[in-house]
Write a protein that holds these residues in place. Sequence first.
Motif, mmCIF file in Angstrom:
data_model
loop_
_atom_site.group_PDB
_atom_site.id
_atom_site.type_symbol
_atom_site.label_atom_id
_atom_site.label_comp_id
_atom_site.label_asym_id
_atom_site.label_seq_id
_atom_site.Cartn_x
_atom_site.Cartn_y
_atom_site.Cartn_z
ATOM 1 N N VAL A 70 0.840 -1.195 0.000
ATOM 2 C CA VAL A 70 0.000 0.000 0.000
ATOM 3 C C VAL A 70 0.877 1.248 0.000
ATOM 4 O O VAL A 70 1.814 1.364 0.787
ATOM 5 C CB VAL A 70 -0.947 -0.001 1.213
ATOM 6 C CG1 VAL A 70 -1.729 1.306 1.290
ATOM 7 C CG2 VAL A 70 -1.899 -1.183 1.140
ATOM 8 N N SER A 94 -6.408 2.691 -7.412
ATOM 9 C CA SER A 94 -7.542 3.579 -7.132
ATOM 10 C C SER A 94 -8.604 2.949 -6.233
ATOM 11 O O SER A 94 -9.586 3.609 -5.883
ATOM 12 C CB SER A 94 -8.200 4.000 -8.450
ATOM 13 O OG SER A 94 -8.636 2.859 -9.182
ATOM 14 N N ASP A 95 -8.432 1.702 -5.821
ATOM 15 C CA ASP A 95 -9.421 1.051 -4.960
ATOM 16 C C ASP A 95 -9.433 1.682 -3.568
ATOM 17 O O ASP A 95 -8.420 2.199 -3.087
ATOM 18 C CB ASP A 95 -9.127 -0.442 -4.845
ATOM 19 C CG ASP A 95 -9.435 -1.191 -6.130
ATOM 20 O OD1 ASP A 95 -10.050 -0.581 -7.024
ATOM 21 O OD2 ASP A 95 -9.060 -2.369 -6.242
ATOM 22 N N SER A 96 -10.567 1.601 -2.913
ATOM 23 C CA SER A 96 -10.728 2.191 -1.579
ATOM 24 C C SER A 96 -9.827 1.505 -0.556
ATOM 25 O O SER A 96 -9.587 0.292 -0.626
ATOM 26 C CB SER A 96 -12.190 2.072 -1.140
ATOM 27 O OG SER A 96 -12.339 2.471 0.217
ATOM 28 N N THR A 97 -9.360 2.292 0.411
ATOM 29 C CA THR A 97 -8.516 1.757 1.495
ATOM 30 C C THR A 97 -9.269 1.686 2.819
ATOM 31 O O THR A 97 -8.650 1.588 3.877
ATOM 32 C CB THR A 97 -7.263 2.639 1.678
ATOM 33 O OG1 THR A 97 -7.672 3.984 1.997
ATOM 34 C CG2 THR A 97 -6.411 2.643 0.423
ATOM 35 N N ARG A 135 -2.900 -0.815 -3.626
ATOM 36 C CA ARG A 135 -3.702 0.398 -3.444
ATOM 37 C C ARG A 135 -2.802 1.597 -3.142
ATOM 38 O O ARG A 135 -1.814 1.486 -2.423
ATOM 39 C CB ARG A 135 -4.716 0.195 -2.323
ATOM 40 C CG ARG A 135 -5.896 -0.681 -2.725
ATOM 41 C CD ARG A 135 -6.834 -0.934 -1.570
ATOM 42 N NE ARG A 135 -6.256 -1.850 -0.595
ATOM 43 C CZ ARG A 135 -6.875 -2.238 0.523
ATOM 44 N NH1 ARG A 135 -8.083 -1.770 0.793
ATOM 45 N NH2 ARG A 135 -6.288 -3.070 1.349
ATOM 46 N N HIS A 136 -3.148 2.734 -3.712
ATOM 47 C CA HIS A 136 -2.416 3.988 -3.561
ATOM 48 C C HIS A 136 -0.990 3.898 -4.107
ATOM 49 O O HIS A 136 -0.136 4.695 -3.714
ATOM 50 C CB HIS A 136 -2.413 4.441 -2.103
ATOM 51 C CG HIS A 136 -3.662 5.178 -1.724
ATOM 52 N ND1 HIS A 136 -3.658 6.322 -0.969
ATOM 53 C CD2 HIS A 136 -4.960 4.938 -2.006
ATOM 54 C CE1 HIS A 136 -4.899 6.749 -0.796
ATOM 55 N NE2 HIS A 136 -5.708 5.924 -1.426
ATOM 56 N N ASP A 167 -2.046 -6.544 -3.578
ATOM 57 C CA ASP A 167 -2.681 -5.306 -3.117
ATOM 58 C C ASP A 167 -1.721 -4.153 -3.371
ATOM 59 O O ASP A 167 -0.702 -4.021 -2.691
ATOM 60 C CB ASP A 167 -3.012 -5.415 -1.625
ATOM 61 C CG ASP A 167 -3.815 -4.225 -1.107
ATOM 62 O OD1 ASP A 167 -3.960 -3.225 -1.846
ATOM 63 O OD2 ASP A 167 -4.305 -4.301 0.043
ATOM 64 N N CYS A 170 -8.338 -1.235 4.971
ATOM 65 C CA CYS A 170 -6.911 -1.479 5.199
ATOM 66 C C CYS A 170 -6.624 -1.475 6.698
ATOM 67 O O CYS A 170 -7.219 -0.707 7.458
ATOM 68 C CB CYS A 170 -6.073 -0.418 4.499
ATOM 69 S SG CYS A 170 -4.288 -0.729 4.564
ATOM 70 N N ARG A 205 -6.161 -5.811 -5.803
ATOM 71 C CA ARG A 205 -6.585 -4.475 -5.378
ATOM 72 C C ARG A 205 -5.718 -3.467 -6.114
ATOM 73 O O ARG A 205 -4.490 -3.471 -5.982
ATOM 74 C CB ARG A 205 -6.427 -4.299 -3.857
ATOM 75 C CG ARG A 205 -7.092 -5.399 -3.019
ATOM 76 C CD ARG A 205 -8.598 -5.464 -3.208
ATOM 77 N NE ARG A 205 -9.248 -4.272 -2.690
ATOM 78 C CZ ARG A 205 -9.639 -4.136 -1.414
ATOM 79 N NH1 ARG A 205 -9.405 -5.094 -0.528
ATOM 80 N NH2 ARG A 205 -10.263 -3.042 -1.030
#
Length: 354
Positions: free
Chosen positions: A221, A281-284, A246-247, A244, A287, A278
């Motif tokens: 992440v 741009s997927d939501s965290t 994300r971000h 994963d 997390c 993931r």
Amino acid sequence: MPSSSRRRRGPRRRRRKEAAAETRSWADMPLDAILAVFHKLDHIDILMAADQVCSSWRRAARDEPALWRRIVMRGNADLSSRINRQGIACDAVRRSAGQCEAFCGEYAGDAGFLLYLSEEAPCLKSLRLISCDGISLDEFAELITRFPLLEELELSECPELLVDCSGSLYPEVYEVLGRACPQLKHFRMNKQYFQEQKWGNNDADAEGIAAMHELRSLQLVANDLTNKGLAAILDNCPRLESLDIRHCFNVKMDGDDSGGNDEGTLLREKCARIKTLRLPSDSTHDCHLEVQSPRFARTEEEIWRSWSISPVYYSPWLQDSEEDDDDFCRSTSRYEADLDRYEKVLPRSMRTFL
């Protein structure tokens, strides 16, 4: 109402209250029920609260090693500057009676504790260190060899293992992991927020992770790896099932309408085999770390300025007053004997002097 009626009702009411109190006796709960309650609590809460309720709860907390097989010591950030979290972690591991298979600690996991853990938990398979800033590269390289059965490892927000403020681990960390933990299948290395970086090697972490050929799951992440780094991971980790990123906003997976050999399209094709994916741009929201908004900057000067004013996620007490810091350093704990015992056997270069 006649006074005689009030007198008759008084003892009856008292008896009902006493009966209700007896049915609510915490000490009379069966062991299975007590353990069911404990399994829903953080282990810090068990040590500092549930352990103090009554003698039966205390026995359950101290004499049931299975309760401490998978230790989670997270949250309670407000207590970080008031308690010896390393010592409490020692107590939790000791109660496992050698059965501890997984440890997850936030603000708890310096070099002395890792040495303690290696001796008290020889069957450890999962080690997750979050915001643990008491481990240097040399210490980590020596201590990680004591966990040959490790299958899962997390090193999130561990600043002393970072090569620079960009958040990349030293390349030597990956080399050590490859030799010391041949059974490693799950790796996590997350940051609090994505920080745009316009110089240096953005794929330093990806190059090291690409050597972990047996990985089944990977979580990065807010990492700054690029398409090239992600492609290297996908090409060299054929058993990867969960990814994963994300971000990770340096990864561009959008297709190119102009046709041709677009990197994003190729990456999507490589990711088609990943069962759980993931994307940046997927939501965290789910997390396990509090992920902040990304920080983009146009110039090198702006990036350094943002680092200098950003909050320190892994050391909340650094924002307190000097007086509070002094109190923290001077505070004593009933768990310090364990730390002292193992601190003395550490090489001098690995000791911490306050």
